[in-house]
Design a protein around this motif. Structure first.
Motif, PDB file in Angstrom:
ATOM      1  N   LEU A   1      32.819  27.153  27.084  1.00  6.39           N
ATOM      2  CA  LEU A   1      32.131  26.995  25.804  1.00  6.39           C
ATOM      3  C   LEU A   1      32.280  28.226  24.920  1.00  6.39           C
ATOM      4  N   PHE A   2      32.258  29.408  25.529  1.00 10.07           N
ATOM      5  CA  PHE A   2      32.343  30.639  24.747  1.00 10.07           C
ATOM      6  C   PHE A   2      33.745  31.234  24.727  1.00 10.07           C
ATOM      7  N   SER A   3      34.671  30.583  25.427  1.00  9.86           N
ATOM      8  CA  SER A   3      36.067  31.045  25.457  1.00  9.86           C
ATOM      9  C   SER A   3      36.152  32.525  25.833  1.00  9.86           C
ATOM     10  N   CYS A   4      35.525  32.901  26.955  1.00  6.42           N
ATOM     11  CA  CYS A   4      35.544  34.299  27.369  1.00  6.42           C
ATOM     12  C   CYS A   4      35.566  34.398  28.902  1.00  6.42           C
ATOM     13  N   SER A   5      35.634  35.614  29.411  1.00  8.89           N
ATOM     14  CA  SER A   5      35.765  35.846  30.851  1.00  8.89           C
ATOM     15  C   SER A   5      34.396  35.884  31.528  1.00  8.89           C
ATOM     16  N   THR A   6      34.447  35.932  32.874  1.00 11.57           N
ATOM     17  CA  THR A   6      33.212  36.036  33.646  1.00 11.57           C
ATOM     18  C   THR A   6      32.463  37.304  33.282  1.00 11.57           C
ATOM     19  N   ARG A   7      33.191  38.434  33.167  1.00  9.26           N
ATOM     20  CA  ARG A   7      32.560  39.702  32.818  1.00  9.26           C
ATOM     21  C   ARG A   7      31.865  39.612  31.453  1.00  9.26           C
ATOM     22  N   ASP A   8      32.512  38.949  30.503  1.00  8.36           N
ATOM     23  CA  ASP A   8      31.914  38.806  29.172  1.00  8.36           C
ATOM     24  C   ASP A   8      30.604  38.024  29.246  1.00  8.36           C
TER      25      ASP A   8
END
Length: 332
Positions: free
Chosen positions: A278-285
């Motif tokens: 949904l946020f188009s980002c990594s696990t860390r993000d």
């Protein structure tokens, strides 16, 4: 006053107390029958008289309502209603006259509705209507009356003193606007339209020269709505006419606030893959977005944040959407 000619009724000025007005209407009905005036001439005179009533909390009595309604029942004749399209009638044509006839008749009936049963009459006329135009107009009237029946009476009734104050503020405002040439015409508030809200009052208005004119004949003012007046400040603002929460809009203006949308997402590591998509980002993000209370807080425009909530709900991610207020951002 003795009424011998139609002009005697037409010369009357607005602001007549209810008891005097009912006596005049009763005299008019006698005059109409004695002189055999037709449906159009009679309903126009009756409707005009109703709007000459003093602007206070008084209402037509059941007795005079029944008298008016009996006259309408006697005069109503479907054979006289031509088939026409409301927005395609030529000025001063027979079709325009028929449109005005129906408008005046139904508007008058609406005033009687508070005392007597008028719906069965309109339903029966709708059943036997001769033209599509008549059927449409009567169906609209039926729907209107049903809605009016569902509207509850306000629990709190404003005192006459408060109404006096609101009306004075309104008329002073319009007088100032006119004197400063911000408006080309002088307007006035309509006392019986005053409503109370949490932090304000609202009032509908029109040309001062038409204060006692039937709504059927009033000048149509496009693109503007009610006038709002603050309870605690001198602020007065004109609302728009479109669908909108104008009460909230004005309250925000009073306190110089704005609304913003906040979406609180309850972080669940089992749903982290969904959040990453949904946020188009990594696990860390995603982990960096989680606050000390285990929530991800998002502030966005209503359209964007509503779409995001729909997706979260679809994937059963616990979330809460809330509209909040804050002081307006400085533009300096």
């Amino acid at each position: 006053m003795k009424f011998e000619l139609i002009e005697d009724f037409k010369k009357l000025k607005g602001g007549i107390d209810i008891l005097s007005l009912e006596k005049i209407i009763s005299d008019l009905l006698i005059f109409l029958r004695r002189n055999k005036l037709n449906w159009f001439e009679g309903i126009e005179l009756i409707n005009d008289l109703i709007y000459l009533k003093r602007h206070d909390s008084s209402r037509l009595s059941k007795a005079i309502s029944e008298q008016i309604f009996t006259w309408i029942e006697e005069k109503y004749d479907s054979e006289k209603i031509l088939d026409t399209v409301r927005f395609e009638v030529e000025e001063n044509s027979e079709e325009e006259k028929i449109v005005r006839l129906i408008d005046l008749t139904l508007n008058t009936i609406y005033h009687l509705n508070q005392n007597i049963q008028v719906l069965p009459f309109i339903q029966e006329k709708r059943r036997v209507a001769k033209t599509d135009f008549e059927k449409y107009e009567l169906q609209e009237a039926i729907e209107y009356l049903k809605i009016r029946r569902q509207i509850s009476v306000p629990k709190k009734v404003l005192s006459e003193a408060i109404k006096d104050e609101i009306l004075k503020r309104t008329d002073d405002h319009f007088q100032t606007q006119f004197d400063e040439k911000r408006y080309n015409d002088l307007y006035s508030g309509f006392r019986e339209t005053i409503s109370e809200h949490k932090e304000s009052y609202s009032i509908f208005w029109g040309l001062k020269s038409e204060k006692y004119t039937s709504t059927i004949k009033k000048t149509l003012l496009v693109g503007v709505g009610a006038l709002f007046l603050s309870k605690t400040t001198d602020l007065i603002e004109m609302s728009g006419s479109g669908p909108h929460n104008w009460e909230e809009w004005f309250e925000l203006e009073i306190f110089q606030q704005e609304t913003y949308w906040v979406l609180e997402i309850h972080f669940d590591k089992r749903k982290i893959s969904i959040l990453k998509v949904l946020f188009s980002c990594s696990t860390r993000d995603i982990l960096n977005m989680v606050d000390d209370n285990g929530k991800i807080i998002i502030e966005e425009e209503e359209e964007e944040i509503t779409y995001l909530k729909e997706k979260l709900d679809e994937y059963k991610v616990i979330n809460t959407l809330e509209k909040r207020r804050r002081s307006k951002m400085s533009t300096d």
